[in-house]
Scaffold this active site. Structure first.
Site, PDB file in Angstrom:
ATOM      1  N   ASN A  44       0.834  -1.222   0.000  1.00 37.27           N
ATOM      2  CA  ASN A  44       0.000   0.000   0.000  1.00 37.27           C
ATOM      3  C   ASN A  44       0.861   1.261   0.000  1.00 37.27           C
ATOM      4  OD1 ASN A  44       0.873  -0.313   2.652  1.00 37.27           O
ATOM      5  ND2 ASN A  44      -0.951   0.649   3.515  1.00 37.27           N
ATOM      6  N   LYS A 101      -2.259  -8.966  -1.121  1.00 38.33           N
ATOM      7  CA  LYS A 101      -2.961  -8.421   0.036  1.00 38.33           C
ATOM      8  C   LYS A 101      -4.327  -7.903  -0.354  1.00 38.33           C
ATOM      9  CE  LYS A 101      -2.989  -6.339   4.258  1.00 38.33           C
ATOM     10  NZ  LYS A 101      -2.125  -5.379   4.903  1.00 38.33           N
ATOM     11  N   HIS A 144      -6.364  -7.594   5.254  1.00 36.27           N
ATOM     12  CA  HIS A 144      -6.722  -6.595   6.266  1.00 36.27           C
ATOM     13  C   HIS A 144      -8.202  -6.847   6.558  1.00 36.27           C
ATOM     14  CE1 HIS A 144      -6.329  -2.608   8.326  1.00 36.27           C
ATOM     15  NE2 HIS A 144      -7.632  -2.842   8.361  1.00 36.27           N
ATOM     16  N   ASP A 251       3.638  -4.868  11.457  1.00 35.36           N
ATOM     17  CA  ASP A 251       2.849  -3.749  10.931  1.00 35.36           C
ATOM     18  C   ASP A 251       3.516  -2.418  11.259  1.00 35.36           C
ATOM     19  OD1 ASP A 251       0.852  -2.601   9.440  1.00 35.36           O
ATOM     20  OD2 ASP A 251      -0.618  -2.582  11.057  1.00 35.36           O
TER      21      ASP A 251
HETATM   22  O1  DOR Z   1      -2.366   1.378  11.246  1.00 30.36           O
HETATM   23  C1  DOR Z   1      -2.171   0.968  10.120  1.00 30.36           C
HETATM   24  N1  DOR Z   1      -1.286   1.565   9.297  1.00 30.36           N
HETATM   25  N2  DOR Z   1      -2.870  -0.094   9.673  1.00 30.36           N
HETATM   26  C2  DOR Z   1      -2.804  -0.486   8.409  1.00 30.36           C
HETATM   27  O2  DOR Z   1      -3.508  -1.390   8.068  1.00 30.36           O
HETATM   28  C3  DOR Z   1      -1.982   0.240   7.428  1.00 30.36           C
HETATM   29  C4  DOR Z   1      -0.888   0.952   8.069  1.00 30.36           C
HETATM   30  C5  DOR Z   1      -0.238   1.995   7.164  1.00 30.36           C
HETATM   31  O3  DOR Z   1       0.035   1.679   6.009  1.00 30.36           O
HETATM   32  O4  DOR Z   1       0.023   3.099   7.641  1.00 30.36           O
HETATM   33 ZN    ZN Z   2      -0.112  -3.005   7.698  1.00 29.76          ZN
END
Ligand code: DOR
Ligand code: ZN
Length: 347
Positions: A44, A101, A144, A251
């Site tokens: 992402n 994902k 997710h 994460d």
């Molecule tokens: O807190 C989060 N930050 N959860 C996620 O699923 C994505 C991640 C991000 O990319 O900052």
């Molecule tokens: Zn993540």
């Protein structure tokens, strides 16, 4: 080696956000480099990793800052992803892309263009075709697991209906429900042979109280949002259970301070991650399970080889920096009891 030291097979982080150049990539990779042999890089980024060209370029961008860390790549599934995308990527040997994902639309950072509720309930054909190919090609499906449109504290629980459908329809597809936060998710993982879960350091440490119970703590704000003390107890029990279905996916998700101040979700946990986990596992009298959680169980799920080296932790008080460039780590200014036996980090 002192008798108090702890050695671990080189850890595997099954979920990390390295971001892109000019958005923390170097900082994020260098911190992981100190600890992990393998790390699964989330797709992402901005722009996202969607196809073979993106994967190849992102792999090169990460490798620029790696000495011994081996990045594992992922693509972001969208309604436009085709079985051909999976085939195209699978024939390449210049990088290791092992997973895709699934992001439901709009539930977290850069999840735009993900799957909407009507595409998930029931599962749309485009997604089923891709999942079928992933199953055949032995890819892992990372999810997710939050349902768009539900009340924020119920989103993970409500998504389990979608997960049940996927797990039943694709029994040979290895599935990882990412960063679980609820008792229901911990229990759900037990129901299907092909469902596993990652657990983060921050969800092992926090509840909703740590985010909004006193002053708003933007550095503990993440998605899925931490839940109740009882949920956290279940996460701790799962992480220390010795059950190979639960393993570390940090994460770690850096955002520059100015973005955090605008409400971006994500905790930059890499600095102090393995040191704090060691402290906690000692406190929970589960240090004999730490190697499984941070290295062996994740490797098993992703069919990775055994660790090719070990890391060593020693009793060593140090303080996590208040900031690292534009980034404020999750454990900023906190005293750590454990250190890593190796040269200090220079970014
Ligand atoms: O807190 C989060 N930050 N959860 C996620 O699923 C994505 C991640 C991000 O990319 O900052
Ligand atoms: Zn993540």
């Amino acid at each position: 080696m002192s008798k108090d030291n702890i050695t671990l097979p080189a850890p595997f982080d099954a979920h990390v956000h390295f971001r892109q150049e000019n958005y923390g990539l170097q900082t994020a990779v260098v911190y992981h480099e100190q600890v992990f042999e393998y790390a699964l890089a989330m797709p992402n980024t901005n722009p996202p990793i969607l196809n073979c060209t993106d994967v190849s370029q992102y792999n090169q961008a990460i490798l620029k800052y790696c000495k011994r860390l081996r990045p594992l790549l992922t693509i972001k599934l969208t309604p436009e992803t085709t079985p051909q995308t999976i085939h195209d990527i699978s024939i390449h040997s210049s990088f290791q892309c092992v997973a895709a994902k699934l992001y439901p639309e709009g539930v977290t950072t850069n999840s735009e263009g993900g799957f909407t509720r009507p595409m998930l309930m029931p599962l749309c054909k485009a997604l089923c075709d891709v999942l079928d190919t992933m199953q055949e090609m032995k890819w892992v499906l990372c999810i997710h697991g939050e349902m768009p449109g539900e009340f924020c504290l119920d989103r993970e629980k409500e998504f389990l209906y979608v997960l049940r459908d996927i797990a039943k329809l694709f029994p040979r597809l290895q599935i990882v429900l990412e960063h679980i936060t609820t008792r229901e998710a911990v229990e759900f993982v037990q129901l299907f042979k092909n469902v596993n879960a990652t657990i983060t350091l921050h969800h092992l440490m926090t509840t909703l109280d740590d985010v909004v119970g006193d002053k708003l703590n933007i550095h503990a704000f993440c998605k899925p949002i931490p839940k109740k003390p009882r949920d956290r107890e279940y996460l701790i029990r799962a992480a220390t259970s010795g059950d190979p279905k639960y393993f570390l996916g940090s994460d770690s998700a850096p955002h520059p301070l100015s973005f955090k101040q605008c409400g971006c979700a994500g905790c930059f946990t890499a600095p102090g991650l393995i040191q704090k986990l060691t402290e906690l596992f000692v406190e929970w009298r589960a240090v004999n399970r730490l190697a499984d959680f941070v290295s062996d169980f994740g490797r098993r799920c992703y069919s990775l080889p055994p660790a090719s080296y070990r890391i060593e932790l020693c009793k060593d008080e140090w303080t996590v920096p208040g900031n690292i460039g534009a980034f404020v780590p999750f454990l900023a200014n906190q005293k750590m009891k454990w250190g890593i036996v190796q040269p200090p980090i220079r970014v």
